[in-house]
Design an enzyme around this catalytic site. Structure first.
Site, short mmCIF file in Angstrom:
data_model
loop_
_atom_site.label_atom_id
_atom_site.label_comp_id
_atom_site.label_asym_id
_atom_site.label_seq_id
_atom_site.Cartn_x
_atom_site.Cartn_y
_atom_site.Cartn_z
N GLY A 75 0.81 -1.21 0.00
CA GLY A 75 0.00 0.00 0.00
C GLY A 75 0.84 1.26 0.00
N SER A 132 1.99 2.96 -2.53
CA SER A 132 1.95 3.73 -3.77
C SER A 132 1.37 5.12 -3.58
CB SER A 132 1.13 2.97 -4.83
OG SER A 132 -0.15 2.65 -4.32
N VAL A 150 -3.73 -6.95 -3.24
CA VAL A 150 -3.74 -7.83 -2.07
C VAL A 150 -5.14 -8.27 -1.67
CG1 VAL A 150 -1.56 -6.92 -1.18
CG2 VAL A 150 -3.72 -5.87 -0.46
N SER A 208 -6.13 1.76 12.45
CA SER A 208 -6.81 3.05 12.47
C SER A 208 -7.41 3.25 13.86
CB SER A 208 -7.93 3.09 11.43
OG SER A 208 -8.78 4.20 11.61
N TYR A 235 -15.13 -1.49 7.63
CA TYR A 235 -13.89 -0.76 7.91
C TYR A 235 -13.55 -0.83 9.40
CZ TYR A 235 -10.34 2.88 7.71
OH TYR A 235 -9.15 3.57 7.80
N ALA A 236 -14.54 -0.54 10.25
CA ALA A 236 -14.29 -0.56 11.69
C ALA A 236 -13.92 -1.96 12.17
CB ALA A 236 -15.52 -0.04 12.44
N ALA A 237 -14.66 -2.96 11.71
CA ALA A 237 -14.38 -4.33 12.14
C ALA A 237 -13.02 -4.81 11.66
CB ALA A 237 -15.47 -5.27 11.63
N LYS A 288 -10.40 -2.98 11.05
CA LYS A 288 -9.33 -2.29 11.78
C LYS A 288 -9.21 -2.81 13.22
CE LYS A 288 -8.03 0.17 8.30
NZ LYS A 288 -6.71 -0.09 7.65
#
Length: 244
Positions: free
Chosen positions: A16, A18, A66, A137, A150-152, A154
């Site tokens: 990640g 890039s 990925v 995060s 997203y939350a789970a 992270k």
């Protein structure tokens, strides 16, 4: 001490790397002497020309999506490898993560691929007493309205940091984590491009500003260095006080 942040002779891979936070981290290591490889999703490094937050000068680039385990397995190895930074991430807005397609994509990139990449490079990192930095995060420590995957994912990344830290320390691999707060990247445009949302977000940050990729690079350099040599399994929150 300055010498502890000298990575001359070291090899680093930033997955990640890039653009965004990962790109800032990659250049942080490059500027301190490391040979730095980055993985991104576009076919060629030239395809990032003009992309905000992307500078691949001085970095070795490879295209590896990925989100697909088979592509991770097929990607060329890197040996020797001293530091593996797992900074891949994606998000689906407009409540798309409540649906199977959005949920599966986010979990594949943000969580499943962490283990896949760590597994791929386990042996070469062990040979060098290397470091894995898992970038999660502050969303891993609280609710994230509208983005359950997203939350789970992270939160899973924070837990994975603890578990791999314990499991692989006896092999000589030190696993640590970094949890950014609000950083101005393409993933946060939903906030940064709306003045009212941005103003509200800044009011909740004691330092009164967003983070930068360079802020995250400084934390990553510390975590990868001998200065953090006795830190295992912990995630450093770097958010300007947002989570306080």
């Amino acid at each position: 001490m300055p010498g502890d942040l000298d990575f001359s002779g070291k090899t680093v891979l930033v997955v990640g790397g890039s653009s965004g936070i990962g790109n800032g981290v990659a250049h942080g290591f490059r500027e301190r002497g490391a040979a730095v490889h980055v993985w991104g999703t576009r076919a060629r490094a030239e395809d990032y020309a003009g992309v905000e937050g992307s500078d691949l000068a001085g970095l070795s680039y490879a295209c590896v999506d990925v989100g697909d385990r088979a592509r991770i397995d097929a990607a060329p190895g890197i040996d020797p490898l001293d530091v593996l930074v797992l900074c891949q991430g994606t998000v689906v807005y407009r409540r798309g993560e409540f649906e199977p397609e959005g949920w599966d994509r986010v979990m594949a990139v943000n969580l499943d691929s962490l283990m896949d990449c760590a597994r791929k490079f386990r042996s070469v990192l062990a040979a060098r007493h290397g470091v894995i930095i898992i970038v999660s995060s502050v969303s891993g420590f609280k609710s994230n309205r509208g983005n359950p995957a997203y939350a789970a994912s992270k939160a899973g990344a924070v837990s994975l940091t603890k578990t791999l830290g314990e499991a692989w320390a006896p092999e000589g691999i030190r696993v640590v984590g970094l949890a950014p707060g609000l950083v101005d990247t393409k993933l946060t445009k939903v906030t940064t491009e709306h003045p009212d949302r941005l103003a509200g977000a800044l009011r909740s940050i004691p330092l009164g500003r967003m983070g930068t990729p360079q802020d995250m690079a400084g934390a990553a350099l510390l975590l990868a260095s001998p200065l953090a040599g006795y830190v295992v399994g912990q995630t450093l929150i770097v958010d300007g006080g947002l989570s306080l």
